[in-house]
Design a protein around this motif. Structure first.
Motif, mmCIF file in Angstrom:
data_model
loop_
_atom_site.group_PDB
_atom_site.id
_atom_site.type_symbol
_atom_site.label_atom_id
_atom_site.label_comp_id
_atom_site.label_asym_id
_atom_site.label_seq_id
_atom_site.Cartn_x
_atom_site.Cartn_y
_atom_site.Cartn_z
ATOM 1 N N ASP A 176 5.409 4.316 19.999
ATOM 2 C CA ASP A 176 5.429 3.192 20.718
ATOM 3 C C ASP A 176 6.365 3.107 21.825
ATOM 4 O O ASP A 176 7.993 3.650 22.175
ATOM 5 N N ASN A 214 4.450 5.084 14.896
ATOM 6 C CA ASN A 214 4.219 4.732 13.227
ATOM 7 C C ASN A 214 3.669 5.907 12.790
ATOM 8 O O ASN A 214 2.524 6.959 13.649
ATOM 9 N N ARG A 215 3.730 6.438 12.155
ATOM 10 C CA ARG A 215 2.945 8.083 11.105
ATOM 11 C C ARG A 215 1.808 7.286 10.350
ATOM 12 O O ARG A 215 0.920 8.119 10.207
ATOM 13 N N LYS A 260 12.577 3.505 10.814
ATOM 14 C CA LYS A 260 13.754 3.513 12.125
ATOM 15 C C LYS A 260 15.077 4.464 11.563
ATOM 16 O O LYS A 260 15.471 4.876 13.095
ATOM 17 N N ALA A 282 7.891 -2.710 9.648
ATOM 18 C CA ALA A 282 7.221 -2.839 10.087
ATOM 19 C C ALA A 282 6.585 -3.866 10.722
ATOM 20 O O ALA A 282 6.541 -5.250 10.482
ATOM 21 N N ARG A 329 1.600 2.234 23.834
ATOM 22 C CA ARG A 329 0.881 2.998 21.944
ATOM 23 C C ARG A 329 0.094 4.226 22.443
ATOM 24 O O ARG A 329 -0.738 4.165 23.056
ATOM 25 N N CYS A 359 9.961 8.365 11.277
ATOM 26 C CA CYS A 359 8.708 7.277 11.301
ATOM 27 C C CYS A 359 9.276 6.428 11.239
ATOM 28 O O CYS A 359 9.249 5.080 10.325
ATOM 29 N N ASN A 374 4.772 -6.582 20.278
ATOM 30 C CA ASN A 374 4.209 -6.695 18.848
ATOM 31 C C ASN A 374 2.987 -6.716 18.909
ATOM 32 O O ASN A 374 3.106 -7.752 18.847
ATOM 33 N N PRO A 413 -0.500 4.923 12.577
ATOM 34 C CA PRO A 413 -0.932 3.708 12.848
ATOM 35 C C PRO A 413 -2.193 2.858 13.013
ATOM 36 O O PRO A 413 -3.262 2.966 12.283
ATOM 37 N N SER A 414 -2.176 1.568 13.088
ATOM 38 C CA SER A 414 -3.517 0.814 12.626
ATOM 39 C C SER A 414 -4.724 0.805 13.304
ATOM 40 O O SER A 414 -4.452 0.769 15.039
ATOM 41 N N GLU A 442 10.398 3.436 18.921
ATOM 42 C CA GLU A 442 9.456 3.807 17.633
ATOM 43 C C GLU A 442 7.996 3.955 17.208
ATOM 44 O O GLU A 442 7.867 4.756 18.108
#
Length: 856
Positions: free
Chosen positions: A336, A351-352, A107, A165, A205, A105, A250, A354-355, A349
């Protein structure tokens, strides 16, 4: 590079901003502290800022606990948690992060680990753009730039902070001389030809749920977000490198552009759903199934890279927890992914955290489904805490009083004591594995019922794909945990790991039989074995269908050949798993359909140690081939053992005693060594007379074909090896040997004059030989062609059972028939240009007729 504008403070609620409504709906609720009720699932959501998480918790009926409560059933945090916190959790608790997941997670960590796997398996990891990690690989990058200049080529590179990020600090370059050599950066080749939608670049995503790392379980959510750029895409050149709204997808970057479109519908705007995107692909004649298959493969291969790190860290946090036990961790990851113009997915990438913000309605719809279905899959129950406390108490009592513990073997113990001790240890191991398998069955049944929009992508149902992933997993353990790889490899290769419930019950039954022999007791009649649960609904209907037809078979006649063929149809549909054996002479034989009964051939404890990891899937020859031996779960007794098959053929009522006396008389006739040798010699005579016939050819022509392959062995050797060891999976390898096996199972009862082939000791020896031939994914049979490796005859040298010379000759002939069968099947599939991965039903039917003719 232009600086990104700062976040603006919105004074009034926007009609499209759901984030302004969600807090309003639950503001009063959070101020009221509810009294904790008994039997309620509790959740601690103090670590999250996203209101959608709290709403889903309420929708699930969970009770939110005070912030300081660490005993909740569910703990949700936005950021990664310390390993100490995971170590302190009770077995009934769940937390939404795994330790060690940062290895993919971050980069820089992702690039480092992917580079190592690319060196080991370059053809499997082609979905990651070429990457350099600064400052360690600054020199390699500059050398690469010099090579490009020599070739007069120019490429574009994207530069990212190592631990950045939300698009902060990202830039595009074409000249690497200006890059700082000491900054912690990630430099990647830019994908200049992306798949465009309405002229805009976009990324996907993808949401992934991991419910366990021991064993690994991965679910893919069949929806997600399509995040589009806000400027029409033009391939990068010196004039547009700074236009980030064109090159970056993004959401945190593009939402600041005035051209960013917010729309309530899923087919318009700068953010859309993957559900709509797949419909778009289908409408434009793209292969949607391949799209999801490629995405799934990318996700699984990436998480295979993480698995050694995660599993090691998890076991460090949870020492003493047996493999396969309930995981206290789960995780929702955001992948992503960028598609190029050929629809090939590229990993950008992971994301551990995620929004889960819900700025738009599409965010709310997708993310609510992700969270709601994930919590349903976890199966958090109110009884988990009570069961955990009861289990801890029981374990403490066992340790205190030494219950169910196996006594240590004293020095100087006799062979008899050593065998008893080995049997006891094996039985304990089998019982533990049986409990794990039954628990896993229940868990999978729950997952299949509550999967919602998730799909299980690991372990896959495709056995060939599973074998491929397991090979990658073994490489990953060797690459990242070289010091501990042997331990994990032994766990992966444990034959018990792939055995199903009925297989373990068969082994337990054999253990009990061996124990009774050691104790000098007479064998007890075995009742049917209880399976804790049946397969899924479709398979259950199949079983009921064939069981009902079987009951009519039993009531009519147990010896009719037509019913035997019906049983084989049932066996083929069930996809039975068997084990192997060999031979070393030349001759012919004919093939017959499977008869009605079988005998468990694996002796315990040698049965397990003799199997290799690859053959673990080849289940011990169990009574699953016999329909009558598999009653429904409701009719099973609580015994671990199944009734002997000859008991099933006995009549009911007043005729039972006479039938018993007849059976006893027939068994007594076989007790003398002279008579058994005579019957064995008759069996050898019939085996030597059996021939393998090529479809549509005579016996002489079939023999010439086999001799031609043997005479030109240098030419055929590699092709036969590729066909047998690579192109045929375990089930199809068994299907080839079943041609021989079913013929043998048909002739033995006629020669030995017994109603059930299970009562013939020679048949049990044959079973061990068949098991050995399928050893290590067919390597046992292949060794017979090469005269190398472990011989099938070694199974007798390790066994206390004495094999007579006549029995050994029968086994040698059996192996020779199996070798000839493989050559004929290979030649048939090659000449007919059929699939080299299986045998058709016509093949088996033709063999049946020939086998019946050979016996008459």
């Amino acid at each position: 590079m232009p600086s990104l504008p700062q976040e603006r403070v919105i004074q009034g609620p926007s009609p499209l901003d759901l984030n302004t409504e969600l807090p309003y709906q639950s503001t009063m609720k959070r101020k009221i502290r509810k009294k904790k009720k008994k039997g309620t699932i509790t959740a601690n959501v103090a670590g999250t800022k996203f209101e959608i998480v709290r709403l889903v918790i309420d929708e699930m009926g969970f009770m939110k606990t005070p912030d300081e409560d660490e005993t909740s059933n569910l703990i949700w945090c936005d950021s990664a948690v310390q390993q100490e916190k995971i170590a302190e959790l009770q077995n009934y608790q769940r937390i939404n992060h795994f330790p060690g997941m940062g290895e993919i997670c971050r980069k820089d960590f992702l690039a480092r680990n992917m580079t190592k796997m690319i060196k080991s398996r370059p053809l499997d990891y082609t979905f990651v753009p070429r990457t350099w990690i600064f400052p360690a690989e600054y020199t390699q990058f500059q050398n690469y730039m010099k090579e490009l200049k020599k070739k007069r080529k120019q490429k574009t590179f994207i530069v990212k902070p190592a631990n950045g990020a939300m698009g902060h600090g990202i830039s595009l370059i074409r000249n690497g001389d200006k890059l700082p050599s000491q900054d912690h950066l990630i430099v990647q080749e830019y994908i200049e030809k992306p798949f465009l939608m309405e002229g805009y670049k976009f990324d996907l995503r993808i949401y992934i749920l991991i419910t366990s790392c021991d064993p690994l379980k991965i679910f893919l959510y069949h929806d997600g977000l399509v995040r589009m750029g806000t400027e029409k895409y033009i391939p990068p050149n010196e004039s547009n490198l700074t236009q980030l709204y064109m090159h970056l997808t993004n959401y945190s970057v593009n939402k600041h552009n005035e051209r960013f479109e917010r729309d309530e519908t899923e087919n318009k705007g700068s953010k859309r759903s993957i559900k709509w995107f797949t419909e778009f692909l289908q409408a434009n004649q793209h292969d949607v199934a391949k799209f999801w298959s490629d995405i799934s493969e990318l996700v699984v291969k990436t998480l295979i890279v993480a698995e050694p790190h995660v599993l090691h860290a998890y076991r460090m946090c949870r020492p003493g927890q047996p493999p396969g036990s309930e995981s206290v961790c789960f995780e929702v990851l955001g992948f992503d992914i960028l598609l190029d113009r050929k629809l090939k997915p590229w990993l950008l990438e992971i994301n551990r955290a995620p929004s889960f913000g819900t700025d738009q309605k599409i965010d709310y719809d997708v993310k609510r489904g992700v969270l709601l279905n994930a919590l349903k899959l976890l199966n958090i129950r109110t009884s988990d805490k009570r069961r955990n406390l009861a289990k801890q108490k029981a374990e403490a009592q066992r340790r205190l009083y030494g219950q169910n513990s196996i006594k240590r073997l004293l020095p100087g113990s006799s062979d008899w004591e050593q065998q008893r001790h080995q049997l006891e240890r094996r039985k304990e191991e089998l019982k533990e594995r049986l409990a794990q398998v039954r628990k896993q069955i229940l868990k999978e049944e729950h997952e299949n019922r509550h999967m919602g929009n998730y799909r299980r992508i690991y372990p896959p149902e495709d056995k060939t794909l599973l074998e491929k992933y397991e090979n990658l997993l073994a490489v990953a353990f060797q690459t990242f945990l070289s010091g501990r790889a042997a331990l994990f490899q032994r766990e992966l290769n444990n034959p018990l790991k792939r055995m199903k419930e009925e297989d373990i019950l068969d082994l337990l039954e054999q253990c009990e039989i061996d124990d009774e022999k050691l104790m000098g007791k007479t064998a007890k009649p075995r009742g049917p074995k209880p399976l804790s649960s049946m397969p899924e609904s479709t398979e259950m209907m199949k079983r009921q269908k064939y069981c009902s037809s079987e009951s009519s078979y039993d009531s009519s006649s147990s010896s009719s050949e037509s019913d035997g063929s019906g049983k084989e149809e049932y066996e083929n549909k069930r996809g039975e798993k068997q084990v192997t054996y060999d031979l070393k002479q030349s001759s012919h034989y004919k093939l017959i359909q499977q008869s009605s009964s079988i005998r468990r051939s694996v002796s315990c404890p040698r049965s397990i140690s003799s199997q290799s990891p690859s053959s673990a899937d080849n289940r011990p020859f169990s009574a699953q081939q016999m329909i009558a031996s598999r009653p429904t779960s409701g009719s099973r007794s609580h015994s671990l053992n199944r009734a002997s098959s000859y008991m099933r053929h006995l009549p009911h009522g007043s005729d039972a005693s006479s039938a018993n006396s007849q059976m006893s008389e027939s068994l007594r006739q076989l007790r003398t060594k002279e008579q058994e040798d005579h019957l064995t010699s008759q069996t050898l005579f019939v085996l030597k007379d059996m021939k393998i016939r090529f479809p549509g050819k005579s016996d002489a022509e079939s023999l010439l074909l086999i001799e031609d392959i043997i005479d030109n062995w240098k030419y055929h050797k590699t092709k036969v090896a590729s066909y047998w060891l690579i192109k045929l999976d375990s089930a199809k390898q068994r299907k080839v040997l079943d041609i021989v096996k079913t013929s043998v199972r048909t002739i033995l009862p006629r020669i030995w004059k017994v109603p059930d082939v299970e009562e013939v000791n020679l048949y049990r020896i044959f079973n061990r030989v068949f098991n050995r031939l399928l050893w290590s994914h067919g390597q046992g049979l292949w060794n017979c062609f090469c005269d190398s490796g472990s011989s099938w005859e070694s199974i007798f040298s390790k066994s206390p059972e004495v094999v007579t010379p006549l029995q050994l000759q029968c086994c040698q002939r059996l192996v020779e028939l199996c070798k000839q069968c493989l050559l004929v099947v290979y030649k048939y599939t090659t000449d007919t240009r059929g699939s080299l991965s299986g045998v058709g039903t016509d093949w088996g039917n033709s063999r049946t007729e020939q086998g019946q003719q050979s016996q008459t």
